[in-house]
Design an enzyme around this catalytic site. Structure first.
Site, PDB file in Angstrom:
ATOM      1  N   ARG A  10       1.876  -8.854  -5.372  1.00 31.60           N
ATOM      2  CA  ARG A  10       1.057  -8.704  -6.580  1.00 31.60           C
ATOM      3  C   ARG A  10       1.580  -9.605  -7.690  1.00 31.60           C
ATOM      4  O   ARG A  10       2.754  -9.950  -7.721  1.00 31.60           O
ATOM      5  CB  ARG A  10       1.068  -7.258  -7.075  1.00 31.60           C
TER       6      ARG A  10
ATOM      7  N   SER B  94      -4.698  -2.959  -6.495  1.00 33.68           N
ATOM      8  CA  SER B  94      -4.912  -1.539  -6.760  1.00 33.68           C
ATOM      9  C   SER B  94      -5.462  -1.337  -8.174  1.00 33.68           C
ATOM     10  O   SER B  94      -6.410  -1.989  -8.568  1.00 33.68           O
ATOM     11  CB  SER B  94      -3.608  -0.760  -6.524  1.00 33.68           C
TER      12      SER B  94
ATOM     13  N   LYS C 207      -2.448  -7.645   0.604  1.00 32.62           N
ATOM     14  CA  LYS C 207      -1.642  -6.813   1.493  1.00 32.62           C
ATOM     15  C   LYS C 207      -2.145  -6.890   2.928  1.00 32.62           C
ATOM     16  O   LYS C 207      -3.331  -7.127   3.179  1.00 32.62           O
ATOM     17  CB  LYS C 207      -1.594  -5.363   1.003  1.00 32.62           C
TER      18      LYS C 207
ATOM     19  N   ASP D 179      -8.276   3.579  -2.937  1.00 35.40           N
ATOM     20  CA  ASP D 179      -7.290   4.312  -2.139  1.00 35.40           C
ATOM     21  C   ASP D 179      -6.667   5.466  -2.931  1.00 35.40           C
ATOM     22  O   ASP D 179      -5.886   6.239  -2.385  1.00 35.40           O
ATOM     23  CB  ASP D 179      -6.215   3.377  -1.582  1.00 35.40           C
TER      24      ASP D 179
ATOM     25  N   GLU E  61       0.927  11.317  -1.905  1.00 35.47           N
ATOM     26  CA  GLU E  61       1.899  10.815  -2.862  1.00 35.47           C
ATOM     27  C   GLU E  61       1.555  11.311  -4.256  1.00 35.47           C
ATOM     28  O   GLU E  61       0.378  11.500  -4.581  1.00 35.47           O
ATOM     29  CB  GLU E  61       1.876   9.279  -2.891  1.00 35.47           C
TER      30      GLU E  61
END
Length: 553
Positions: free
Chosen positions: A48, A147, A157, A309, A392
């Site tokens: 990133r 993201s 990714k 996500d 998470e």
């Protein structure tokens, strides 16, 4: 963490990224391979950076793409590569750069049939669907996304044939090969012009939306949502899921409203996050002002970040739910309502997630697997069905199909949002109310993550810290029961330290991108006790830094 006075307010013109300058920087700035800040660096979610900082530029993407081609060849991955991107401005040029390299290397590449955006979970789902039952000619994928990061950032990714985030051995291989290409001024990088890449015989189109949406009934009880008439609000936050939700609503006949289908790479429609930056962080109350303002219109509502996500759940009873709270509710519900899952299917969580999850898992008589931060640690368990749910604290999670087989091995914000609607339909109350019930049984923890300043050398000290160096006996008036530097679930290093007392804990980890370290803390004795834990944690870490620096490192 000091909140900016701009937090939660619509951004103004001065805060918007200059798109022409950003794209120009992508193509014109050349990274210095001798500068660590400008090299390829794979963190927990790929490479990133911003083109403005010469951290995400054409040379990076060409080098990484060629490295992935070499890695695929070394592993005999001869199946198709599923390629997707989100709505960040840098995703489009990075997509073109990757395509030029993939075509030159004769990689069978699968892109969205309509030339649209592809959520991370849709790539994972596609990889797993293709590889089901295969032992050879396996597929893998690339997702171009940073993201929820600010609009000037880009991300890249790689997901191997297991469908999940690549593990450290893989990303290190790709990172090192890519940096060698940068050092050699891209010598050895195969590339064809973009026009040729678009016409290559190796390029194929795929209906990602139809394939993913058509399969949702095998992981979510869509009929219960429809028949109960649950009023659902959905905000894609201008991200890759924007065209998926209308397809879901049409196919399953649910009563849902997409509150905005606007896609704008400046993300000018966002409200500023806690530090006045623009982030599409669906777990932040400052970034979720738009959906929170519509609270009374829906029985339950949710949002996703830019690559979908992550999930942010909004309920009438609790407003925007803390991600830890929602994970606990989801675990409690799923393990009681998925009878076809294995009886020994475990619960997966990271070391910095709430201990409420531990208590819920124990009440369900389910094994708890506690890992370091990073979704890659859950991939194997999801693949073989031995982990039913994993999550998470940063609002990412996934779970098995209703028959106990794998759905995705990457985080899936779409199914976590739809699960909130399923719970509301079948339980007759929203997840916020369900969490209140859990607190009556297990207590009401106070949880917070804060940042503290740390130099590069201090972050290195923290990453290698041992329990002996910490040398602590008590935490906020309680005896310390455990001091961990490896995760109890798999013995892997957590890249920091976790200190556990009877009714509270803290974990400290260095940031991979900023000159800070992160302190996660929780108390089952209230906010005052939490603040005491945080203060003592900073004192302990500061003492370690001082001692190490007095010894010359």
């Amino acid at each position: 963490m000091q909140t900016s006075p701009l937090a939660g307010k619509l951004v103004d013109q001065s805060q918007l990224v200059d798109l022409p300058r950003l794209i120009t920087a992508y193509y014109s700035l050349v990274p210095d391979a001798d500068n660590p800040a400008q090299r390829v660096s794979f963190g927990t979610s790929g490479h990133r950076g911003s083109a403005f900082d010469t951290a995400f530029n054409e040379a990076h993407i060409l080098a990484i793409s060629q490295a992935i081609c070499l890695y695929r060849k070394s592993q005999n991955f001869s199946g198709p590569l599923y390629l997707g991107m989100d709505t960040h401005a840098l995703s489009v040029p990075a997509f073109a750069s990757a395509l030029e390299v993939l075509a030159a290397n004769n990689v069978e590449t699968i892109v969205d049939a309509a030339g649209g955006y592809t959520p991370t979970p849709a790539i994972s789902h596609a990889i797993l669907t293709y590889n089901r039952g295969r032992k050879n000619g396996l597929a893998d994928g690339i997702v171009i996304t940073p993201s929820h990061n600010p609009p000037a950032d880009g991300g890249f990714k790689y997901n191997p044939p297991n469908g999940g985030p690549a593990d450290t051995a893989v990303t290190d291989w790709i990172q090192n090969a890519a940096n060698d290409f940068l050092k050699n001024k891209l010598a050895g990088v195969n590339r064809v012009p973009y026009e040729r890449a678009l016409k290559a015989s190796t390029l194929h189109k795929h209906d990602y939306i139809g394939a993913y949406v058509g399969d949702l009934g095998n992981v979510i009880d869509m009929e219960s949502i429809r028949s109960a008439g649950v009023q659902v609000g959905i905000d894609p936050l201008g991200g890759a899921a924007v065209h998926y939700w209308p397809a879901v609503i049409e196919k399953y006949g649910i009563k849902a409203t997409v509150v905005s289908d606007l896609v704008d790479p400046t993300f000018r429609f966002m409200t500023a996050d806690w530090d006045s930056k623009i982030r599409m962080d669906c777990s932040s109350p400052y970034a979720m002002v738009r959906l929170l303002a519509m609270l009374d219109r829906f029985d339950v509502a949710f949002a996703n970040d830019t690559d979908a996500d992550r999930h942010g759940i909004v309920t009438r009873s609790a407003g925007l739910m803390n991600p830890n709270h929602y994970l606990a509710v989801a675990i409690s519900y799923l393990f009681r309502n998925r009878p076809r899952w294995r009886k020994d299917a475990a619960v997966g969580k990271t070391v910095v997630s709430s201990s409420m999850i531990d208590r819920v898992a124990a009440s369900l008589d389910r094994k708890l697997i506690e890992t370091p931060v990073g979704f890659k640690w859950f991939v194997d368990g999801m693949l073989d069905g031995s982990v039913g749910f994993c999550g998470e604290e940063s609002a990412g999670g996934s779970f098995l199909r209703t028959d106990g087989t794998v759905w995705t091995t990457d985080k899936d914000g779409l199914i976590l949002g739809l699960l909130a609607a399923e719970m509301t339909a079948r339980e007759g109350r929203d997840p916020g109310a369900m969490y209140t019930d859990l607190t009556k049984k297990f207590g009401a923890p106070a949880y917070e993550r804060i940042d503290a300043p740390a130099t590069l050398s201090q972050k290195s000290i923290l990453k290698k810290l041992t329990p002996e160096q910490l040398d602590a006996r008590e935490l906020a008036g309680e005896k310390i029961l455990k001091t961990l530097t490896v995760a109890p679930g798999n013995g892997a290093a957590i890249g920091g330290i976790k200190v556990i007392a009877e009714s509270g804990w803290f974990a400290a980890r260095p940031s991979g991108t900023e000159e800070v370290y992160k302190i996660y803390a929780e108390s089952f004795r209230g906010v005052d006790h939490l603040h005491r834990i945080q203060a003592e944690a900073q004192e302990l870490i500061a003492r370690v830094f001082k001692q190490a620096e007095s010894k010359g490192g």
